[in-house]
Design a protein around this motif. Structure first.
Motif, PDB file in Angstrom:
ATOM      1  N   LEU A  45       0.809  -1.214   0.000  1.00 50.57           N
ATOM      2  CA  LEU A  45       0.000   0.000   0.000  1.00 50.57           C
ATOM      3  C   LEU A  45       0.847   1.270   0.000  1.00 50.57           C
ATOM      4  CD1 LEU A  45      -2.871  -0.982   2.477  1.00 50.57           C
ATOM      5  CD2 LEU A  45      -2.966  -0.847  -0.017  1.00 50.57           C
ATOM      6  N   THR A  46       2.028   1.209   0.571  1.00 56.47           N
ATOM      7  CA  THR A  46       2.894   2.391   0.608  1.00 56.47           C
ATOM      8  C   THR A  46       3.872   2.416  -0.566  1.00 56.47           C
ATOM      9  OG1 THR A  46       4.439   1.232   2.096  1.00 56.47           O
ATOM     10  CG2 THR A  46       2.751   2.614   3.106  1.00 56.47           C
ATOM     11  N   GLY A  47       3.894   1.333  -1.346  1.00 55.02           N
ATOM     12  CA  GLY A  47       4.788   1.277  -2.500  1.00 55.02           C
ATOM     13  C   GLY A  47       4.145   1.895  -3.728  1.00 55.02           C
ATOM     14  N   GLY A  48       4.830   1.786  -4.834  1.00 54.62           N
ATOM     15  CA  GLY A  48       4.331   2.379  -6.070  1.00 54.62           C
ATOM     16  C   GLY A  48       3.426   1.432  -6.832  1.00 54.62           C
ATOM     17  N   THR A  49       2.962   1.897  -7.986  1.00 58.57           N
ATOM     18  CA  THR A  49       2.122   1.070  -8.854  1.00 58.57           C
ATOM     19  C   THR A  49       2.966  -0.032  -9.478  1.00 58.57           C
ATOM     20  OG1 THR A  49       2.549   2.558 -10.722  1.00 58.57           O
ATOM     21  CG2 THR A  49       0.575   2.974  -9.397  1.00 58.57           C
ATOM     22  N   ARG A  50       2.323  -1.154  -9.743  1.00 59.05           N
ATOM     23  CA  ARG A  50       3.023  -2.310 -10.312  1.00 59.05           C
ATOM     24  C   ARG A  50       2.312  -2.791 -11.564  1.00 59.05           C
ATOM     25  NH1 ARG A  50       1.847  -5.877  -5.728  1.00 59.05           N
ATOM     26  NH2 ARG A  50       0.304  -4.251  -5.404  1.00 59.05           N
ATOM     27  N   ASP A  51       3.111  -3.136 -12.563  1.00 57.71           N
ATOM     28  CA  ASP A  51       2.568  -3.712 -13.787  1.00 57.71           C
ATOM     29  C   ASP A  51       2.637  -5.230 -13.675  1.00 57.71           C
ATOM     30  OD1 ASP A  51       2.310  -1.152 -14.641  1.00 57.71           O
ATOM     31  OD2 ASP A  51       3.833  -1.254 -16.206  1.00 57.71           O
ATOM     32  N   VAL A  52       1.496  -5.872 -13.873  1.00 57.05           N
ATOM     33  CA  VAL A  52       1.407  -7.327 -13.787  1.00 57.05           C
ATOM     34  C   VAL A  52       0.964  -7.866 -15.147  1.00 57.05           C
ATOM     35  CG1 VAL A  52       0.442  -9.287 -12.525  1.00 57.05           C
ATOM     36  CG2 VAL A  52       0.633  -7.044 -11.399  1.00 57.05           C
ATOM     37  N   THR A  53       1.658  -8.867 -15.640  1.00 59.50           N
ATOM     38  CA  THR A  53       1.290  -9.493 -16.906  1.00 59.50           C
ATOM     39  C   THR A  53       0.828 -10.918 -16.652  1.00 59.50           C
ATOM     40  OG1 THR A  53       2.874  -8.172 -18.172  1.00 59.50           O
ATOM     41  CG2 THR A  53       2.078 -10.197 -19.192  1.00 59.50           C
ATOM     42  N   LEU A  54      -0.328 -11.251 -17.228  1.00 57.25           N
ATOM     43  CA  LEU A  54      -0.850 -12.609 -17.183  1.00 57.25           C
ATOM     44  C   LEU A  54      -0.732 -13.183 -18.589  1.00 57.25           C
ATOM     45  CD1 LEU A  54      -4.165 -11.948 -15.190  1.00 57.25           C
ATOM     46  CD2 LEU A  54      -1.902 -12.495 -14.257  1.00 57.25           C
ATOM     47  N   ALA A  55       0.100 -14.184 -18.757  1.00 58.46           N
ATOM     48  CA  ALA A  55       0.309 -14.788 -20.079  1.00 58.46           C
ATOM     49  C   ALA A  55      -0.298 -16.185 -20.093  1.00 58.46           C
ATOM     50  CB  ALA A  55       1.802 -14.850 -20.402  1.00 58.46           C
ATOM     51  N   PHE A  56      -1.372 -16.338 -20.876  1.00 57.93           N
ATOM     52  CA  PHE A  56      -2.040 -17.625 -21.004  1.00 57.93           C
ATOM     53  C   PHE A  56      -1.441 -18.380 -22.186  1.00 57.93           C
ATOM     54  CE2 PHE A  56      -5.028 -14.992 -18.712  1.00 57.93           C
ATOM     55  CZ  PHE A  56      -5.585 -15.849 -17.771  1.00 57.93           C
ATOM     56  N   GLY A  57      -0.932 -19.576 -21.908  1.00 55.90           N
ATOM     57  CA  GLY A  57      -0.342 -20.381 -22.958  1.00 55.90           C
ATOM     58  C   GLY A  57      -1.385 -21.175 -23.730  1.00 55.90           C
ATOM     59  N   THR A  58      -0.921 -22.046 -24.602  1.00 56.43           N
ATOM     60  CA  THR A  58      -1.818 -22.858 -25.424  1.00 56.43           C
ATOM     61  C   THR A  58      -2.361 -24.035 -24.611  1.00 56.43           C
ATOM     62  OG1 THR A  58      -0.533 -22.308 -27.394  1.00 56.43           O
ATOM     63  CG2 THR A  58      -2.016 -24.202 -27.538  1.00 56.43           C
ATOM     64  N   PRO A  59      -3.677 -24.173 -24.519  1.00 56.84           N
ATOM     65  CA  PRO A  59      -4.249 -25.309 -23.783  1.00 56.84           C
ATOM     66  C   PRO A  59      -4.093 -26.607 -24.562  1.00 56.84           C
ATOM     67  CG  PRO A  59      -5.996 -23.986 -24.744  1.00 56.84           C
ATOM     68  CD  PRO A  59      -4.712 -23.256 -25.012  1.00 56.84           C
ATOM     69  N   GLN A  60      -4.002 -27.705 -23.836  1.00 50.48           N
ATOM     70  CA  GLN A  60      -3.954 -29.017 -24.466  1.00 50.48           C
ATOM     71  C   GLN A  60      -4.865 -29.961 -23.691  1.00 50.48           C
ATOM     72  OE1 GLN A  60       0.400 -29.682 -23.593  1.00 50.48           O
ATOM     73  NE2 GLN A  60      -0.326 -31.679 -22.867  1.00 50.48           N
ATOM     74  N   VAL A  61      -5.200 -31.076 -24.308  1.00 52.28           N
ATOM     75  CA  VAL A  61      -6.127 -32.022 -23.698  1.00 52.28           C
ATOM     76  C   VAL A  61      -5.425 -32.799 -22.583  1.00 52.28           C
ATOM     77  CG1 VAL A  61      -7.575 -34.049 -24.061  1.00 52.28           C
ATOM     78  CG2 VAL A  61      -7.478 -32.251 -25.795  1.00 52.28           C
ATOM     79  N   LEU A  62      -6.075 -32.869 -21.437  1.00 55.13           N
ATOM     80  CA  LEU A  62      -5.602 -33.695 -20.326  1.00 55.13           C
ATOM     81  C   LEU A  62      -6.555 -34.874 -20.221  1.00 55.13           C
ATOM     82  CD1 LEU A  62      -3.731 -34.120 -17.859  1.00 55.13           C
ATOM     83  CD2 LEU A  62      -5.371 -32.793 -16.509  1.00 55.13           C
ATOM     84  N   SER A  63      -6.125 -36.002 -20.728  1.00 55.60           N
ATOM     85  CA  SER A  63      -6.986 -37.186 -20.745  1.00 55.60           C
ATOM     86  C   SER A  63      -6.639 -38.116 -19.597  1.00 55.60           C
ATOM     87  CB  SER A  63      -6.834 -37.927 -22.077  1.00 55.60           C
ATOM     88  OG  SER A  63      -5.504 -38.415 -22.214  1.00 55.60           O
ATOM     89  N   ALA A  64      -7.469 -39.142 -19.434  1.00 52.65           N
ATOM     90  CA  ALA A  64      -7.248 -40.097 -18.356  1.00 52.65           C
ATOM     91  C   ALA A  64      -5.915 -40.826 -18.525  1.00 52.65           C
ATOM     92  CB  ALA A  64      -8.399 -41.101 -18.311  1.00 52.65           C
ATOM     93  N   GLY A  65      -5.491 -41.018 -19.769  1.00 50.83           N
ATOM     94  CA  GLY A  65      -4.262 -41.756 -20.018  1.00 50.83           C
ATOM     95  C   GLY A  65      -3.015 -40.892 -20.104  1.00 50.83           C
TER      96      GLY A  65
END
Length: 269
Positions: free
Chosen positions: A214-234
């Motif tokens: 709260l006493t610090g400065g503003t911060r830039d945050v980046t959220l990078a979403f990668g490529t999704p892939q199938v998570l199967s039972a096997g």
């Protein structure tokens, strides 16, 4: 600091007074309405001085397990302002005044990692959320770090979710890497020393960490979403964990250096 206090009193607080009771009722009825949580986190970003940038697209409208690195409790606010997800938090969060109340309103799942039986319970609940077409975010390192590198992803956490989704009847689940990077502080690139004022270091209390934010400065945050892939039972959970860890690490290194994001590697069969 004065601006933040005024923003809290005349913006954030009135929003909570008006909408939090409504979210409480919605949660009790077992309904899902993401408008209030998204706006709550948006106000939280403004109050804490976070400018959030999104790269890529979060997987939506289908069962998804997001796996991410973890730097600070503010990660939740940053991600929550941009994506509709269910968070998995450690059981200690339930003891934090107000934070636990707000987290519960967003249907956060709590897990006591010291108790195997509780981990199984949380995994089953994760499976149910994904089976209903929702997205669950898992901090796959199992703990937070300062944000300069990525700790090994715990394949057991991914495996538990994999088994849980089967039990819950989720046919096809996507797994998507997410990288969280704090890149600038007061407009300047974040150095290693600066990260002690951003990350939640274990030696600091939540009160001390919040005061510094709260006493610090503003911060830039980046959220990078990668490529999704199938998570199967096997799917081989250890191989999947390594793939996700590699993608998150590659993106974190690029974001910290201010270079272009690397091309995703081809998932192994």
């Amino acid at each position: 600091m004065i601006f933040r206090i005024l923003f809290f009193v005349f913006g954030y607080l009135p929003f909570m007074i008006v909408f939090v009771p409504g979210q409480f009722i919605i949660t009790r009825l077992g309904l899902s309405w993401n408008f209030i949580p998204r706006w709550f986190h948006w106000f939280g970003c403004k109050f804490l001085g976070m400018n959030v940038t999104v790269i890529g697209t979060p997987s939506t409208n289908r069962a998804t397990l997001l796996v991410s690195n973890h730097i600070s409790w503010t990660d939740i606010i940053a991600v929550g302002s941009k994506a509709d997800v269910t968070f998995v938090a450690k059981s200690e969060v339930k003891k934090w005044f107000f934070v636990s109340f707000m987290a519960t309103l967003q249907r956060t799942l709590y897990v006591d990692r010291k108790k195997r039986s509780d981990a199984h319970r949380a995994s089953r609940e994760m499976g149910k959320r994904m089976a209903s077409g929702g997205a669950v975010l898992l901090f796959a390192e199992g703990q937070s770090d300062i944000g300069t590198h990525v700790l090994p992803f715990r394949s057991a956490l991914i495996g538990a979710a994999q088994h849980a989704m089967q039990d819950a009847g989720a046919g096809e689940v996507m797994i998507q890497p997410l990288t969280i990077a704090y890149t600038r502080l007061q407009g300047l690139p974040v150095g290693r020393t600066d990260r002690s004022f951003i990350a939640w270091i274990k030696s600091k209390s939540i009160k001390q960490n919040l005061t510094e934010i709260l006493t610090g400065g503003t911060r830039d945050v980046t959220l990078a979403f990668g490529t999704p892939q199938v998570l199967s039972a096997g799917s081989d959970r250890k191989l999947v964990a390594r793939q996700m860890e590699t993608e998150v690490r590659r993106m974190l290194v690029a974001l910290n250096r201010g270079t272009a994001l690397p091309t995703a590697t081809t998932p192994a069969e």
